[in-house]
Scaffold this motif. Structure first.
Motif, PDB file in Angstrom:
ATOM      1  N   GLU A  76       3.376  -8.891   4.188  1.00 52.39           N
ATOM      2  CA  GLU A  76       2.653  -7.625   4.286  1.00 52.39           C
ATOM      3  C   GLU A  76       1.927  -7.562   5.609  1.00 52.39           C
ATOM      4  O   GLU A  76       1.447  -8.574   6.109  1.00 52.39           O
ATOM      5  CB  GLU A  76       1.597  -7.507   3.180  1.00 52.39           C
ATOM      6  CG  GLU A  76       2.127  -7.496   1.800  1.00 52.39           C
ATOM      7  CD  GLU A  76       1.012  -7.380   0.752  1.00 52.39           C
ATOM      8  OE1 GLU A  76      -0.194  -7.315   1.114  1.00 52.39           O
ATOM      9  OE2 GLU A  76       1.362  -7.356  -0.433  1.00 52.39           O
ATOM     10  N   ARG A  80      -1.401  -5.876   6.880  1.00 57.70           N
ATOM     11  CA  ARG A  80      -2.612  -5.259   6.333  1.00 57.70           C
ATOM     12  C   ARG A  80      -3.554  -4.849   7.455  1.00 57.70           C
ATOM     13  O   ARG A  80      -3.663  -5.538   8.462  1.00 57.70           O
ATOM     14  CB  ARG A  80      -3.343  -6.230   5.417  1.00 57.70           C
ATOM     15  CG  ARG A  80      -2.562  -6.625   4.189  1.00 57.70           C
ATOM     16  CD  ARG A  80      -3.362  -7.577   3.353  1.00 57.70           C
ATOM     17  NE  ARG A  80      -2.603  -8.020   2.193  1.00 57.70           N
ATOM     18  CZ  ARG A  80      -3.034  -8.925   1.343  1.00 57.70           C
ATOM     19  NH1 ARG A  80      -4.214  -9.500   1.525  1.00 57.70           N
ATOM     20  NH2 ARG A  80      -2.294  -9.278   0.323  1.00 57.70           N
ATOM     21  N   LYS A  98      -6.189  -3.786   3.590  1.00 59.73           N
ATOM     22  CA  LYS A  98      -5.366  -2.869   2.800  1.00 59.73           C
ATOM     23  C   LYS A  98      -3.929  -2.905   3.305  1.00 59.73           C
ATOM     24  O   LYS A  98      -3.682  -2.804   4.511  1.00 59.73           O
ATOM     25  CB  LYS A  98      -5.918  -1.451   2.903  1.00 59.73           C
ATOM     26  CG  LYS A  98      -5.150  -0.460   2.060  1.00 59.73           C
ATOM     27  CD  LYS A  98      -5.716   0.937   2.172  1.00 59.73           C
ATOM     28  CE  LYS A  98      -4.858   1.871   1.347  1.00 59.73           C
ATOM     29  NZ  LYS A  98      -4.965   3.240   1.767  1.00 59.73           N
ATOM     30  N   ARG A  99      -2.986  -3.036   2.386  1.00 63.08           N
ATOM     31  CA  ARG A  99      -1.573  -3.100   2.770  1.00 63.08           C
ATOM     32  C   ARG A  99      -1.118  -1.792   3.403  1.00 63.08           C
ATOM     33  O   ARG A  99      -1.266  -0.718   2.829  1.00 63.08           O
ATOM     34  CB  ARG A  99      -0.698  -3.410   1.562  1.00 63.08           C
ATOM     35  CG  ARG A  99       0.776  -3.520   1.953  1.00 63.08           C
ATOM     36  CD  ARG A  99       1.610  -4.108   0.872  1.00 63.08           C
ATOM     37  NE  ARG A  99       1.891  -3.117  -0.146  1.00 63.08           N
ATOM     38  CZ  ARG A  99       2.620  -3.371  -1.219  1.00 63.08           C
ATOM     39  NH1 ARG A  99       3.096  -4.563  -1.442  1.00 63.08           N
ATOM     40  NH2 ARG A  99       2.846  -2.415  -2.090  1.00 63.08           N
ATOM     41  N   ALA A 100      -0.567  -1.905   4.614  1.00 60.25           N
ATOM     42  CA  ALA A 100      -0.009  -0.752   5.316  1.00 60.25           C
ATOM     43  C   ALA A 100       1.515  -0.781   5.260  1.00 60.25           C
ATOM     44  O   ALA A 100       2.164   0.259   5.130  1.00 60.25           O
ATOM     45  CB  ALA A 100      -0.477  -0.732   6.766  1.00 60.25           C
ATOM     46  N   TYR A 103       4.956  -3.286   3.756  1.00 55.32           N
ATOM     47  CA  TYR A 103       5.494  -4.429   3.015  1.00 55.32           C
ATOM     48  C   TYR A 103       6.952  -4.582   3.436  1.00 55.32           C
ATOM     49  O   TYR A 103       7.707  -3.597   3.464  1.00 55.32           O
ATOM     50  CB  TYR A 103       5.403  -4.174   1.512  1.00 55.32           C
ATOM     51  CG  TYR A 103       6.104  -5.218   0.668  1.00 55.32           C
ATOM     52  CD1 TYR A 103       5.513  -6.448   0.410  1.00 55.32           C
ATOM     53  CD2 TYR A 103       7.359  -4.968   0.127  1.00 55.32           C
ATOM     54  CE1 TYR A 103       6.152  -7.413  -0.370  1.00 55.32           C
ATOM     55  CE2 TYR A 103       8.006  -5.922  -0.653  1.00 55.32           C
ATOM     56  CZ  TYR A 103       7.401  -7.135  -0.897  1.00 55.32           C
ATOM     57  OH  TYR A 103       8.030  -8.076  -1.660  1.00 55.32           O
ATOM     58  N   ALA A 116       8.244   6.820   0.769  1.00 55.68           N
ATOM     59  CA  ALA A 116       7.436   5.708   1.268  1.00 55.68           C
ATOM     60  C   ALA A 116       8.222   4.403   1.348  1.00 55.68           C
ATOM     61  O   ALA A 116       7.622   3.339   1.494  1.00 55.68           O
ATOM     62  CB  ALA A 116       6.204   5.519   0.384  1.00 55.68           C
ATOM     63  N   THR A 140       8.528  -0.902   2.798  1.00 58.16           N
ATOM     64  CA  THR A 140       7.661  -0.001   2.042  1.00 58.16           C
ATOM     65  C   THR A 140       6.393   0.223   2.851  1.00 58.16           C
ATOM     66  O   THR A 140       5.824  -0.725   3.384  1.00 58.16           O
ATOM     67  CB  THR A 140       7.295  -0.613   0.677  1.00 58.16           C
ATOM     68  OG1 THR A 140       8.485  -0.942  -0.015  1.00 58.16           O
ATOM     69  CG2 THR A 140       6.498   0.351  -0.165  1.00 58.16           C
ATOM     70  N   ASP A 183       2.518   2.530   3.169  1.00 55.19           N
ATOM     71  CA  ASP A 183       1.488   3.210   2.394  1.00 55.19           C
ATOM     72  C   ASP A 183       1.847   4.685   2.330  1.00 55.19           C
ATOM     73  O   ASP A 183       1.837   5.364   3.357  1.00 55.19           O
ATOM     74  CB  ASP A 183       0.118   3.001   3.045  1.00 55.19           C
ATOM     75  CG  ASP A 183      -0.981   3.776   2.340  1.00 55.19           C
ATOM     76  OD1 ASP A 183      -0.805   4.146   1.159  1.00 55.19           O
ATOM     77  OD2 ASP A 183      -2.026   4.002   2.967  1.00 55.19           O
ATOM     78  N   THR A 243       0.197   7.012   0.652  1.00 54.79           N
ATOM     79  CA  THR A 243      -0.919   7.845   0.238  1.00 54.79           C
ATOM     80  C   THR A 243      -1.632   8.495   1.415  1.00 54.79           C
ATOM     81  O   THR A 243      -2.541   9.277   1.226  1.00 54.79           O
ATOM     82  CB  THR A 243      -1.951   7.020  -0.561  1.00 54.79           C
ATOM     83  OG1 THR A 243      -2.450   5.979   0.282  1.00 54.79           O
ATOM     84  CG2 THR A 243      -1.324   6.427  -1.814  1.00 54.79           C
ATOM     85  N   ALA A 244      -1.204   8.150   2.616  1.00 53.01           N
ATOM     86  CA  ALA A 244      -1.860   8.716   3.801  1.00 53.01           C
ATOM     87  C   ALA A 244      -1.659  10.224   3.827  1.00 53.01           C
ATOM     88  O   ALA A 244      -0.709  10.759   3.261  1.00 53.01           O
ATOM     89  CB  ALA A 244      -1.285   8.080   5.063  1.00 53.01           C
TER      90      ALA A 244
END
Length: 174
Positions: free
Chosen positions: A67, A69, A73-75, A77, A118, A139, A141, A143-144
């Motif tokens: 990941e 991050r 927070k994971r950005a 994967y 995503a 993968t 994020d 949700t941005a």
């Protein structure tokens, strides 16, 4: 009073400004990455870290993952699996990985691919020790507050650049 108000507004803008206090890496998970292609997935923040092992030094394992991050927070994967046959990521077994899944066309290498809002998954040939084929999952994020169509385009561009780098790092001849 005007000076005091100006100082408060200036402080508020500085405090809310955010920004990126880290450099976009040239390598991630043991793979050289195109910093321009990776950049859209990295939010503003203070610290970037890569968590997990190298995708190319999996030893006896058939799968490696890591990941990227930002501030914990994971950005992004990334997962690379060595597989025995060419799987189609459009198969129902992989549907759970995607929102709005579509078949990827125009792959710059032989293989099968799927793209979602995503995530992208590509399966391609690799005649290297321990691998007849590779399965690569990217993968990000999702949700941005960015434009989904733009994010999909960026995921595809990153994947098209990343997969050949993985194949090169693993010594694939196909």
């Amino acid at each position: 009073m005007a000076y005091a108000l100006a100082a408060v507004v200036s402080f508020s803008l500085t405090a809310c400004g955010g920004g990126r206090e880290y450099a976009v890496p040239e390598q991630a998970c043991g793979i050289t990455v195109d910093r321009t292609a990776l950049d859209p997935f990295l939010p503003d923040g203070e610290e970037i870290e890569v968590v997990g092992g190298s995708l190319v030094e999996t030893g006896e394992d058939t799968r490696g993952h890591c990941e990227i991050r930002v501030d914990g927070k994971r950005a992004v994967y990334l997962r690379v699996g060595k597989v025995d046959k060419l799987y189609d990521p459009m198969d129902e077994v992989d549907a759970f990985r995607f929102t709005n899944r579509e078949k990827m066309s125009g792959l710059p290498f032989p293989g099968e691919g799927a793209l979602g809002d995503a995530a992208a998954m590509v399966n391609t040939g690799c005649t290297a020790p321990g691998a007849a084929y590779l399965s690569v999952l990217v993968t990000v994020d999702g949700t941005a507050d960015d434009e989904v169509a733009e994010r999909r385009k960026n995921i595809e561009a990153f994947t098209f650049d990343f997969v050949p780098e993985v194949k090169k790092a693993l010594g694939c001849t196909v």
